[in-house]
Structures are given as C-alpha cells and as structure tokens.
Design an enzyme around this catalytic site. Structure first.
Site, mmCIF file in Angstrom:
data_model
loop_
_atom_site.group_PDB
_atom_site.id
_atom_site.type_symbol
_atom_site.label_atom_id
_atom_site.label_comp_id
_atom_site.label_asym_id
_atom_site.label_seq_id
_atom_site.Cartn_x
_atom_site.Cartn_y
_atom_site.Cartn_z
ATOM 1 N N ASP A 31 0.867 -1.184 0.000
ATOM 2 C CA ASP A 31 0.000 0.000 0.000
ATOM 3 C C ASP A 31 0.905 1.235 0.000
ATOM 4 O OD1 ASP A 31 -3.021 0.799 1.807
ATOM 5 O OD2 ASP A 31 -1.676 2.174 0.779
ATOM 6 N N TYR A 36 -1.724 10.070 -3.182
ATOM 7 C CA TYR A 36 -1.806 11.279 -4.020
ATOM 8 C C TYR A 36 -0.832 12.348 -3.492
ATOM 9 C CZ TYR A 36 -6.257 9.554 -6.054
ATOM 10 O OH TYR A 36 -7.241 8.839 -6.690
ATOM 11 N N ARG A 68 -1.177 14.868 8.959
ATOM 12 C CA ARG A 68 -1.869 13.947 9.881
ATOM 13 C C ARG A 68 -1.435 14.214 11.318
ATOM 14 N NH1 ARG A 68 -2.542 8.277 6.341
ATOM 15 N NH2 ARG A 68 -2.648 9.394 4.367
ATOM 16 N N ASP A 123 -3.637 2.366 -5.584
ATOM 17 C CA ASP A 123 -2.460 2.376 -4.710
ATOM 18 C C ASP A 123 -2.213 1.094 -3.915
ATOM 19 O OD1 ASP A 123 -3.976 2.578 -2.296
ATOM 20 O OD2 ASP A 123 -2.463 3.916 -1.455
ATOM 21 N N GLU A 124 -2.951 0.040 -4.229
ATOM 22 C CA GLU A 124 -2.703 -1.220 -3.510
ATOM 23 C C GLU A 124 -2.456 -2.346 -4.502
ATOM 24 O OE1 GLU A 124 -5.458 -2.307 -0.315
ATOM 25 O OE2 GLU A 124 -6.237 -0.279 -0.467
#
Ligand code: TTP
Ligand code: MG
Length: 524
Positions: A31, A36, A68, A123-124
């Site tokens: 992942d 982005y 975050r 994205d995985e």
C-alpha cells in the site's frame, strides 16, 4: 452458547494450526503511503516537509503524514482541515492522470518480481511470491521489518520460514520502488490476501509487518467490528447488524445456517471464513482493461461546434491512454448527459465499430493519431451524437465521454503485462517480447516451479494460445476441463497426474456441502 466461552487463545491457535494446509502461500500486500500526496511531493519537491492536503471538491481526500500529525484526516472537509491546521497547503487532486501514471509504473516494477500481481485500485497491490520461496535453497533466519504479536507456538508446516523469506523479498520490492520512483510504501506479509492486507496496516508509514499464522486470529479479533473486515461492505454490514452481529466473535459463532438464510450459501460461508482470517482467494493477475476512456462534465453546451471542440480535447486525452496501453481498439463509444427542460439529466451512450487505422498491422504498437484518423474519429463521434441528441430542436448537454474498446484478445494483443511472457520459451521478465508468431511453447521449467493452483491458472491462460498442431487426442484421453489436450499431453507425467488429481478434488468440492467452521468449536 456464548461466544466468550469459546474464544480463548488456545482454541483460536489450535484452529490456525489445524488449517495448516492453508499456509502454503506467501502473499505480499503493498500500500502506497499517502498516495496522491506523495505523487504531488515527488512532482513538486518544494511541498516536502509542509503539511499537504489533496483536495477534490470540498474534501481532503488524503494528506501527507505531516498534516496527519497536526490533526488532518483523510476525507475531512476542507473547512475542518483548515481549522485543525491553518498552515495546510492544498493541492488539487481532481486530475487523476499523474496518479494513474505512477500506479502503472509501480505495477510494472512489481511485475518484475512476480507475474502474479493483482491491482486493487490505484495504490494497492497483492503479489503472490510463493513460487519464488519454494525454489530458494537459502534459509532466512531474520524477519525483515516488524512481526505482528509473535506467538511462541510455531506451525509445523514450515510457513514461518517461508514468510520470513517473504519479508526479505518484500523489503527488496519496497527498496526498489523507493530507488526507482522515490515512493515509500507499507507492506504486509502473510499466507493469504486478507491477512496480508490487514497486517500491512499495523505499522505505517514506510514500514512492513509479517504475520505468522499462529497470530492470525489475534489480528482478526483486533478489528473488533465485522465492518472492518475487507470484503464486508456497508450493505452487508447493515444486514449483519440487523441479525444482531456486531462483533467479530458473534460473526464467528453465528450458526452458519442463519447466515445462509440472509446471504446465500456462498457469501455466508465466505464471510464466516473471513471472520477467522481464512481467505482462499487467489491473487488474480490484473488484466488489461476492457475499455479505455474519459469523461468531462461542464455547466452546459448548446451548439454542435462546442461539442466538436470538447470531443477533440477529450480524444487527445483518451488517445494518450490508448497509446500507452498499446492495443488497437475496434469500437468507440460516446456518452452524453442531456439536461432536460425539467432540469433532470439523463445519460445515454452509443457505440459503433471504427476502422480508422486501415493498413496498420495488428502487431504494431499504435502511435499518435494523424490528422485524417482524428477527423474520422470525430466524424464517427458526431454521428453518434446525432443519434442521442435531436439537433433540430434545442438541447443542452452537461457531460461528454469517449471510450475505446474491442481490443484484440490473447496473443494477438501486444499487451505489455500479459502473463504469457513468463511462459514462452524465449521471453523472460525484462527481455523484449517476441512477436507472437515466434512464440512457440511455454517454458515448462517455470511451470513446474509453480504451486498447483497457480499452475492451473497458467494452464488456463496457455490453453488460449493458438495450437501449433492440429493433431487430435485419442477419444479416451483423460485431460482436465478447460486445458488444451495438446499442451496437457506434453507436460511431465507427474504434473499431468497432479492436475488430474486436482480436477477430481475440484469436482468433489463442488458436490460437497459448505464447510461449517463451527465443527471446530462445538463441544460434543
Ligand atoms: P488510501 O490508501 O486509503 O490512502 P493513502 O494512500 O492516501 O494514505 P495511507 O498512507 O493511509 O495509505 O487511498 C489511496 C488514494 O486514493 C489516496 O491517496 C487518495 C485516494 N482516495 C480517494 O480519492 N477517495 C477516497 O475516499 C480515499 C479514501 C482515497
Ligand atoms: Mg495508501
């Protein structure tokens, strides 16, 4: 019977060990970290080190880890995100092209490690590397990265060693992604897809975690609610809640027949298995898309010349994708969203064959459209438009879409990602593909190294190759369903026998009643 009575770790671990035959695979889940946002930072390094959010409409779809740390979360409204973090830098993430491009590059690198790569969104990716482990004679003693809550109990099937080796390969993959693309990732290493995905998320960002089967039920239990199990969507979750199933344990110990009544046998069995961390689904090699297209929405368009102009821009964008894909389409589709006087809109689509590349042989990689070809496509699209919109009356459209399809299938396609390249005698990863006419046979030594279930998949694909011989098999010749008898007969005898045994097993499974996991727990 209370779930708690049966959920002691001894019972759980016993089940994990009992299903030891299921530990034969090594799956890596990769992942990309804040996908982005990373792409934006790679394209514009001045964004590095700043809190960065990627916006689509009024939502922050993702943000980097600096943001975050300051309280911004994925899918927060821009208003809230800016309240939490006034220094947040926002980048527009509505044009997905750069993310698609990066996703494709990542996929190409993963394919150089194993042909068995399944893309999950942009994205995985799941990568089955079992065949790489089995052939290695080296013994790995150290796990690369973290181990998820390791138990003392070690499964006797050898899976721990295989997974350790898998962790080393995962590290190599991640190093290569970083070195070649500058992208950081998280990886989970486990013996099935579900567990690999779940365990990879336990240490983020830029880390990897390995799960040994003895701890798999601990990992599943840590999810607490069934809705956190990948594969259980919101509709299914609502049904589960209606049945009073709001914990993983309740899902594990609900009578299977109750679940069958609600979901049908296949899904019921599947979700109860998932609640025990059991997932037999294979890594499905991601195919080339069946169609390639793009759409553009806008306030309103009312004239044909505006439509023509929009279609030309859209065609430029879509054709770039078709060129990158490399296959030659034979169909084109136009999608139109019409706005009616009552202010409600309706989508309509029309499709037709196109023949604008006459004279170009199918094996040549296609290039940019020349002026004539472009004119032909636009004329075809305008003809389709007139079928959808009555241009004699007033009209308004708010969206146009173009998509190409009807790509050649199988070996005729110069598709870059086809698994066939691994199984032709003259091609290997990183070597140029041979023209289809020169591909004669698959490489049996590669085939022999594969686990039986994957070998079956490969054989199914191989059987689509045109046969070089027209010779018939004798009528009593025994050959698994869906496998070209010609190819089957040329396999080593032991592989033939294995495939036949598998076919027999498959038939038995199909006629068997669903396996009720409760049998492991019921006190007699
Ligand atoms: P995720 O893998 O969910 O998130 P991420 O890669 O940004 O962050 P993480 O480090 O936690 O893995 O999604 C991948 C990309 O998909 C993400 O960068 C933005 C996009 N995305 C959407 O467009 N819509 C959504 O609802 C979500 C969740 C993500
Ligand atoms: Mg991600």
């Amino acid at each position: 019977m209370e779930a708690e009575d049966q959920s002691d770790d001894f019972t759980y671990n016993s089940v994990a060990i009992q299903s030891s035959e299921k530990h034969d695979r090594v799956i890596i889940h990769i992942d990309i970290d804040c996908f982005y946002a990373q792409v934006e930072m790679i394209l514009n390094p001045s964004l590095r080190g700043k809190p960065l959010g990627i916006k689509q409409k009024n939502i922050v779809v993702t943000c980097n880890y600096e943001a975050r740390a300051l309280g911004v979360e994925k899918l927060m409204s821009i208003k809230t995100a800016l309240e939490k973090c006034p220094s947040l830098v926002l980048a527009n993430g509505e044009d997905l092209k750069k993310y698609r491009d990066m996703s494709e590059k990542i996929y190409q690198i993963l394919q150089s490690f194993s042909p068995f790569v399944e893309k999950l969104g942009l994205d995985e990716n799941f990568i089955d590397i079992t065949h790489k482990i089995n052939k290695s004679s080296e013994t790995t003693t150290e796990v690369s990265g973290h181990i998820f809550q390791n138990e003392d109990e070690v499964c006797t099937c050898g899976c721990n060693d295989r997974l350790k080796e898998g962790s080393v390969i995962a590290q190599e993959i991640r190093n290569q992604l970083k070195a070649e693309l500058g992208i950081t990732t998280c990886a989970g290493i486990a013996c099935n897809k579900l567990l690999a995905k779940l365990v990879g998320a336990t240490h983020k960002p830029n880390q990897q975690t390995t799960l040994f089967p003895a701890s798999s039920l601990k990992l599943i239990k840590s999810l607490k609610h069934p809705r956190n199990i990948p594969g259980i969507g919101s509709a299914m979750n609502r049904k589960l809640e209606a049945l009073g199933i709001d914990t993983i344990e309740k899902l594990q110990f609900t009578d299977l027949f109750k679940l069958i009544e609600a979901f049908g046998a296949k899904t019921a069995n599947q979700i109860q298995q998932l609640s025990f961390g059991i997932d037999d689904s294979r890594v499905k090699i991601t195919d080339k898309p069946k169609s390639i297209g793009a759409e553009d929405g806008f306030p309103t368009i009312k004239t044909e010349s505006e439509v023509r102009k929009k279609l030309k821009c859209l065609l430029d964008r879509v054709w770039e994708l078709v060129e990158k894909d490399g296959r030659r389409p034979s169909q084109v589709k136009l999608t139109v969203r019409k706005l009616h006087a009552t202010n409600h809109s309706v989508r309509e689509a029309r499709q037709t064959a196109i023949d604008f590349m006459t004279g170009v042989t199918s094996n040549v990689t296609i290039g940019p459209l020349n002026e004539n070809q472009e004119k032909k496509v636009i004329t075809t699209l305008m003809n389709l438009f007139e079928k959808v919109v009555n241009c004699d009356e007033s009209w308004q459209v708010t969206l146009l879409g173009i998509s190409f399809s009807g790509f050649p299938s199988g070996i005729e396609s110069p598709a870059k990602n086809s698994i066939n390249k691994y199984f032709t005698s003259s091609s290997r990863p990183n070597e140029p593909l041979q023209p289809p006419a020169k591909r004669s046979r698959f490489d049996e030594s590669v085939l022999q190294e594969l686990p039986p279930d994957i070998r079956q998949e490969v054989l199914e694909e191989i059987q689509q190759l045109p046969s070089s011989s027209t010779s018939q098999q004798p009528e009593d010749f025994d050959c698994p369903k869906g496998v070209d008898p010609q190819i089957f007969r040329e396999l080593p005898l032991e592989i033939q026998n294995e495939l036949l045994a598998e076919e027999k097993k498959k038939k038995q499974i199909l006629t068997k009643k669903p396996n009720n996991l409760l049998q492991y727990f019921r006190k007699v």
